[in-house]
Scaffold this motif. Sequence first.
Motif, PDB file in Angstrom:
ATOM      1  N   PHE A  74       8.214 -13.379 -46.696  1.00 23.78           N
ATOM      2  CA  PHE A  74       7.464 -12.441 -45.861  1.00 23.78           C
ATOM      3  C   PHE A  74       8.416 -11.539 -45.086  1.00 23.78           C
ATOM      4  O   PHE A  74       9.543 -11.925 -44.784  1.00 23.78           O
ATOM      5  CB  PHE A  74       6.573 -13.194 -44.866  1.00 23.78           C
ATOM      6  N   THR A  75       7.924 -10.349 -44.750  1.00 30.44           N
ATOM      7  CA  THR A  75       8.660  -9.413 -43.904  1.00 30.44           C
ATOM      8  C   THR A  75       7.714  -8.914 -42.826  1.00 30.44           C
ATOM      9  O   THR A  75       6.610  -8.443 -43.137  1.00 30.44           O
ATOM     10  CB  THR A  75       9.196  -8.215 -44.716  1.00 30.44           C
ATOM     11  N   ALA A  76       8.144  -8.988 -41.604  1.00 35.49           N
ATOM     12  CA  ALA A  76       7.304  -8.555 -40.481  1.00 35.49           C
ATOM     13  C   ALA A  76       7.288  -7.035 -40.386  1.00 35.49           C
ATOM     14  O   ALA A  76       8.326  -6.383 -40.549  1.00 35.49           O
ATOM     15  CB  ALA A  76       7.837  -9.144 -39.181  1.00 35.49           C
ATOM     16  N   ASP A  77       6.108  -6.497 -40.121  1.00 33.39           N
ATOM     17  CA  ASP A  77       6.025  -5.085 -39.753  1.00 33.39           C
ATOM     18  C   ASP A  77       6.502  -4.907 -38.322  1.00 33.39           C
ATOM     19  O   ASP A  77       7.144  -3.921 -37.989  1.00 33.39           O
ATOM     20  CB  ASP A  77       4.577  -4.580 -39.860  1.00 33.39           C
ATOM     21  N   HIS A  78       6.154  -5.896 -37.481  1.00 30.51           N
ATOM     22  CA  HIS A  78       6.541  -5.821 -36.075  1.00 30.51           C
ATOM     23  C   HIS A  78       6.467  -7.219 -35.454  1.00 30.51           C
ATOM     24  O   HIS A  78       5.541  -7.981 -35.735  1.00 30.51           O
ATOM     25  CB  HIS A  78       5.596  -4.883 -35.304  1.00 30.51           C
ATOM     26  N   MET A  79       7.433  -7.530 -34.612  1.00 38.88           N
ATOM     27  CA  MET A  79       7.403  -8.766 -33.822  1.00 38.88           C
ATOM     28  C   MET A  79       7.882  -8.435 -32.416  1.00 38.88           C
ATOM     29  O   MET A  79       8.816  -7.653 -32.247  1.00 38.88           O
ATOM     30  CB  MET A  79       8.320  -9.840 -34.426  1.00 38.88           C
ATOM     31  N   SER A  80       7.263  -9.052 -31.437  1.00 37.66           N
ATOM     32  CA  SER A  80       7.660  -8.887 -30.043  1.00 37.66           C
ATOM     33  C   SER A  80       7.587 -10.254 -29.370  1.00 37.66           C
ATOM     34  O   SER A  80       6.539 -10.907 -29.402  1.00 37.66           O
ATOM     35  CB  SER A  80       6.722  -7.904 -29.343  1.00 37.66           C
ATOM     36  N   THR A  81       8.687 -10.680 -28.774  1.00 37.43           N
ATOM     37  CA  THR A  81       8.732 -11.977 -28.106  1.00 37.43           C
ATOM     38  C   THR A  81       9.100 -11.795 -26.645  1.00 37.43           C
ATOM     39  O   THR A  81      10.136 -11.219 -26.322  1.00 37.43           O
ATOM     40  CB  THR A  81       9.767 -12.908 -28.769  1.00 37.43           C
ATOM     41  N   ASP A  82       8.239 -12.288 -25.768  1.00 36.70           N
ATOM     42  CA  ASP A  82       8.555 -12.383 -24.345  1.00 36.70           C
ATOM     43  C   ASP A  82       9.032 -13.801 -24.090  1.00 36.70           C
ATOM     44  O   ASP A  82       8.435 -14.756 -24.592  1.00 36.70           O
ATOM     45  CB  ASP A  82       7.313 -12.134 -23.485  1.00 36.70           C
ATOM     46  N   ALA A  83      10.095 -13.947 -23.323  1.00 36.14           N
ATOM     47  CA  ALA A  83      10.563 -15.267 -22.911  1.00 36.14           C
ATOM     48  C   ALA A  83      10.399 -15.358 -21.399  1.00 36.14           C
ATOM     49  O   ALA A  83      10.844 -14.478 -20.671  1.00 36.14           O
ATOM     50  CB  ALA A  83      12.012 -15.485 -23.308  1.00 36.14           C
ATOM     51  N   GLU A  84       9.746 -16.413 -20.955  1.00 36.82           N
ATOM     52  CA  GLU A  84       9.557 -16.661 -19.528  1.00 36.82           C
ATOM     53  C   GLU A  84      10.376 -17.883 -19.139  1.00 36.82           C
ATOM     54  O   GLU A  84      10.109 -18.984 -19.616  1.00 36.82           O
ATOM     55  CB  GLU A  84       8.085 -16.918 -19.224  1.00 36.82           C
ATOM     56  N   VAL A  85      11.380 -17.673 -18.306  1.00 33.26           N
ATOM     57  CA  VAL A  85      12.219 -18.770 -17.816  1.00 33.26           C
ATOM     58  C   VAL A  85      11.706 -19.156 -16.433  1.00 33.26           C
ATOM     59  O   VAL A  85      11.693 -18.336 -15.520  1.00 33.26           O
ATOM     60  CB  VAL A  85      13.707 -18.355 -17.768  1.00 33.26           C
ATOM     61  N   ASP A  86      11.253 -20.391 -16.307  1.00 33.36           N
ATOM     62  CA  ASP A  86      10.640 -20.879 -15.075  1.00 33.36           C
ATOM     63  C   ASP A  86      11.684 -21.582 -14.215  1.00 33.36           C
ATOM     64  O   ASP A  86      12.054 -22.724 -14.476  1.00 33.36           O
ATOM     65  CB  ASP A  86       9.499 -21.840 -15.438  1.00 33.36           C
ATOM     66  N   LEU A  87      12.158 -20.887 -13.190  1.00 36.48           N
ATOM     67  CA  LEU A  87      13.125 -21.444 -12.240  1.00 36.48           C
ATOM     68  C   LEU A  87      12.356 -21.983 -11.041  1.00 36.48           C
ATOM     69  O   LEU A  87      11.562 -21.265 -10.435  1.00 36.48           O
ATOM     70  CB  LEU A  87      14.112 -20.362 -11.791  1.00 36.48           C
ATOM     71  N   GLN A  88      12.575 -23.253 -10.723  1.00 38.26           N
ATOM     72  CA  GLN A  88      11.861 -23.873  -9.614  1.00 38.26           C
ATOM     73  C   GLN A  88      12.837 -24.553  -8.655  1.00 38.26           C
ATOM     74  O   GLN A  88      13.874 -25.056  -9.081  1.00 38.26           O
ATOM     75  CB  GLN A  88      10.865 -24.911 -10.140  1.00 38.26           C
ATOM     76  N   GLN A  89      12.442 -24.553  -7.388  1.00 37.37           N
ATOM     77  CA  GLN A  89      13.229 -25.273  -6.397  1.00 37.37           C
ATOM     78  C   GLN A  89      12.900 -26.752  -6.531  1.00 37.37           C
ATOM     79  O   GLN A  89      11.741 -27.143  -6.582  1.00 37.37           O
ATOM     80  CB  GLN A  89      12.924 -24.786  -4.994  1.00 37.37           C
ATOM     81  N   VAL A  90      13.953 -27.559  -6.633  1.00 36.56           N
ATOM     82  CA  VAL A  90      13.822 -29.002  -6.753  1.00 36.56           C
ATOM     83  C   VAL A  90      14.728 -29.642  -5.709  1.00 36.56           C
ATOM     84  O   VAL A  90      15.507 -28.959  -5.045  1.00 36.56           O
ATOM     85  CB  VAL A  90      14.204 -29.495  -8.175  1.00 36.56           C
ATOM     86  N   GLU A  91      14.632 -30.944  -5.587  1.00 35.51           N
ATOM     87  CA  GLU A  91      15.507 -31.641  -4.653  1.00 35.51           C
ATOM     88  C   GLU A  91      16.958 -31.352  -5.020  1.00 35.51           C
ATOM     89  O   GLU A  91      17.365 -31.501  -6.159  1.00 35.51           O
ATOM     90  CB  GLU A  91      15.246 -33.142  -4.712  1.00 35.51           C
ATOM     91  N   GLY A  92      17.706 -30.865  -4.070  1.00 33.52           N
ATOM     92  CA  GLY A  92      19.114 -30.590  -4.300  1.00 33.52           C
ATOM     93  C   GLY A  92      19.413 -29.192  -4.807  1.00 33.52           C
ATOM     94  O   GLY A  92      20.551 -28.878  -5.103  1.00 33.52           O
ATOM     95  N   GLY A  93      18.407 -28.330  -4.939  1.00 32.07           N
ATOM     96  CA  GLY A  93      18.698 -26.965  -5.382  1.00 32.07           C
ATOM     97  C   GLY A  93      17.597 -26.389  -6.252  1.00 32.07           C
ATOM     98  O   GLY A  93      16.423 -26.506  -5.962  1.00 32.07           O
TER      99      GLY A  93
END
Length: 144
Positions: A74-93
Amino acid sequence: MLRTATAKWSGDGATGQGGLTTQSGVFTDQPYSFKLRFENADGKAGTNPEELIAAAHSGCFTMALAFALGKAGFTADHMSTDAEVDLQQVEGGFAIAGIKLKLKATIPGISDEQFQEVAAGAKANCPISKALSAVPITLEAVLA
């Protein structure tokens, strides 16, 4: 094959500031600081490590998927990927709690079942996914 980037910093963690430069020159002293990272609501005045991880992961995954699709005929006509990096405050940083890849693709002739299988394989096998394997990575893949 080595790829490099350089971080420069002056001052303390809360009020200092720095610049990021990449080997390719795409970034040259791109500003980053605590304020830009944690207080700038629109995220457009500079960059931060999590944004760069998101860019690297979305790019790596989408390219890996293009190769995997080719192997499957297969060959894509179009692909778009969003990446969401979830940074959270936790104990110690702070910690990255997870990464969500959100893919939209137009690929002639592929069934949704084939698409999901190939996309899952690309997610598991792209080098950035492998490097980030200590973090939960999810994939939401939709054919358009």
